[in-house]
Design a protein around this motif. Structure first.
Motif, short mmCIF file in Angstrom:
data_model
loop_
_atom_site.label_atom_id
_atom_site.label_comp_id
_atom_site.label_asym_id
_atom_site.label_seq_id
_atom_site.Cartn_x
_atom_site.Cartn_y
_atom_site.Cartn_z
N HIS A 45 0.82 -1.22 0.00
CA HIS A 45 0.00 0.00 0.00
C HIS A 45 0.86 1.27 0.00
N ASP A 46 0.22 2.38 -0.19
CA ASP A 46 0.91 3.66 -0.35
C ASP A 46 1.71 4.11 0.88
N TYR A 47 1.44 3.55 2.05
CA TYR A 47 2.16 3.97 3.25
C TYR A 47 3.39 3.11 3.54
N VAL A 48 3.68 2.16 2.66
CA VAL A 48 4.93 1.40 2.76
C VAL A 48 6.00 2.22 2.04
N ASN A 49 6.97 2.72 2.80
CA ASN A 49 8.00 3.57 2.19
C ASN A 49 9.30 2.80 1.97
N ASP A 50 10.29 3.45 1.43
CA ASP A 50 11.56 2.79 1.12
C ASP A 50 12.23 2.21 2.37
N ASP A 51 12.17 2.93 3.49
CA ASP A 51 12.76 2.41 4.73
C ASP A 51 12.03 1.16 5.20
N ASP A 52 10.70 1.15 5.07
CA ASP A 52 9.93 -0.04 5.42
C ASP A 52 10.35 -1.23 4.56
N ILE A 53 10.49 -1.00 3.27
CA ILE A 53 10.88 -2.07 2.34
C ILE A 53 12.25 -2.62 2.73
N LYS A 54 13.19 -1.74 3.03
CA LYS A 54 14.53 -2.18 3.45
C LYS A 54 14.45 -3.00 4.75
N SER A 55 13.63 -2.57 5.67
CA SER A 55 13.47 -3.30 6.94
C SER A 55 12.84 -4.67 6.71
N ILE A 56 11.82 -4.73 5.88
CA ILE A 56 11.15 -5.99 5.57
C ILE A 56 12.14 -6.97 4.95
N VAL A 57 12.88 -6.52 3.96
CA VAL A 57 13.87 -7.37 3.29
C VAL A 57 14.92 -7.84 4.29
N SER A 58 15.41 -6.93 5.12
CA SER A 58 16.42 -7.27 6.12
C SER A 58 15.91 -8.33 7.09
N ILE A 59 14.69 -8.17 7.58
CA ILE A 59 14.11 -9.13 8.51
C ILE A 59 13.97 -10.50 7.85
N ILE A 60 13.51 -10.53 6.62
CA ILE A 60 13.35 -11.80 5.91
C ILE A 60 14.71 -12.48 5.72
N LEU A 61 15.70 -11.72 5.25
CA LEU A 61 17.02 -12.31 5.02
C LEU A 61 17.67 -12.79 6.31
N GLU A 62 17.55 -12.00 7.38
CA GLU A 62 18.12 -12.40 8.68
C GLU A 62 17.44 -13.67 9.19
N THR A 63 16.15 -13.76 9.02
CA THR A 63 15.41 -14.94 9.50
C THR A 63 15.81 -16.17 8.70
N ILE A 64 15.90 -16.03 7.39
CA ILE A 64 16.34 -17.16 6.55
C ILE A 64 17.74 -17.58 6.95
N SER A 65 18.62 -16.63 7.15
CA SER A 65 20.00 -16.93 7.54
C SER A 65 20.04 -17.67 8.88
N GLY A 66 19.22 -17.22 9.82
CA GLY A 66 19.14 -17.88 11.13
C GLY A 66 18.64 -19.31 11.02
N PHE A 67 17.68 -19.56 10.14
CA PHE A 67 17.18 -20.90 9.93
C PHE A 67 18.24 -21.79 9.30
N LYS A 68 19.01 -21.24 8.36
CA LYS A 68 20.07 -22.02 7.73
C LYS A 68 21.14 -22.41 8.74
N ARG A 69 21.52 -21.46 9.61
CA ARG A 69 22.52 -21.76 10.64
C ARG A 69 21.98 -22.82 11.61
N ARG A 70 20.73 -22.68 11.97
CA ARG A 70 20.10 -23.62 12.90
C ARG A 70 20.08 -25.03 12.32
N ASP A 71 19.82 -25.11 11.01
CA ASP A 71 19.72 -26.41 10.34
C ASP A 71 21.06 -26.89 9.81
N GLY A 72 22.14 -26.14 10.07
CA GLY A 72 23.46 -26.55 9.63
C GLY A 72 23.72 -26.39 8.14
N GLN A 73 22.96 -25.51 7.48
CA GLN A 73 23.17 -25.24 6.06
C GLN A 73 24.07 -24.03 5.90
N ASN A 74 24.70 -23.92 4.76
CA ASN A 74 25.53 -22.73 4.48
C ASN A 74 24.77 -21.70 3.71
#
Length: 105
Positions: A76-105
């Motif tokens: 929606h129109d109230y999602v700004n560039d900073d929000d998008i960067k935060s969303i992407v960062s949270i998703i990537l950090e979470t995926i990375s944490g899951f990979k480390r937890r599961d022993g993947q690289n």
């Protein structure tokens, strides 16, 4: 609040398919701190509305598998560039944490 104005968005929500239902839930848990919530908890057959279907005997197994892994992110129109960067960062950090937890690289 300064919104992100774009005529280019074709989506009400932006779909992202992740690797597992557990990962999806963890991402939504972290995104909830930004006010982002799960829009769809399952497929249409799981909606508890007796008059919606006359016949409930049609399992949508593949659709259920996709729904379990589907993130839908706001556009929606109230999602700004900073929000998008935060969303992407949270998703990537979470995926990375899951990979480390599961022993993947």
């Amino acid at each position: 609040i300064q919104g992100y104005k774009s005529q280019d968005s074709l989506f009400l929500r932006f779909p992202v398919l992740v690797g597992s239902s557990e990962l999806r839930l963890e991402i939504y848990k972290r995104l909830s701190k930004m006010g982002i919530s799960m829009m769809y908890s399952g497929t249409i057959e799981t909606i508890n509305e007796p008059d919606l279907f006359s016949e409930k005997n049609f399992p949508c197994l593949r659709a259920n598998k996709v729904a379990e892994r589907l993130l839908t992110l706001p556009t929606h129109d109230y999602v700004n560039d900073d929000d998008i960067k935060s969303i992407v960062s949270i998703i990537l950090e979470t995926i990375s944490g899951f990979k480390r937890r599961d022993g993947q690289n």
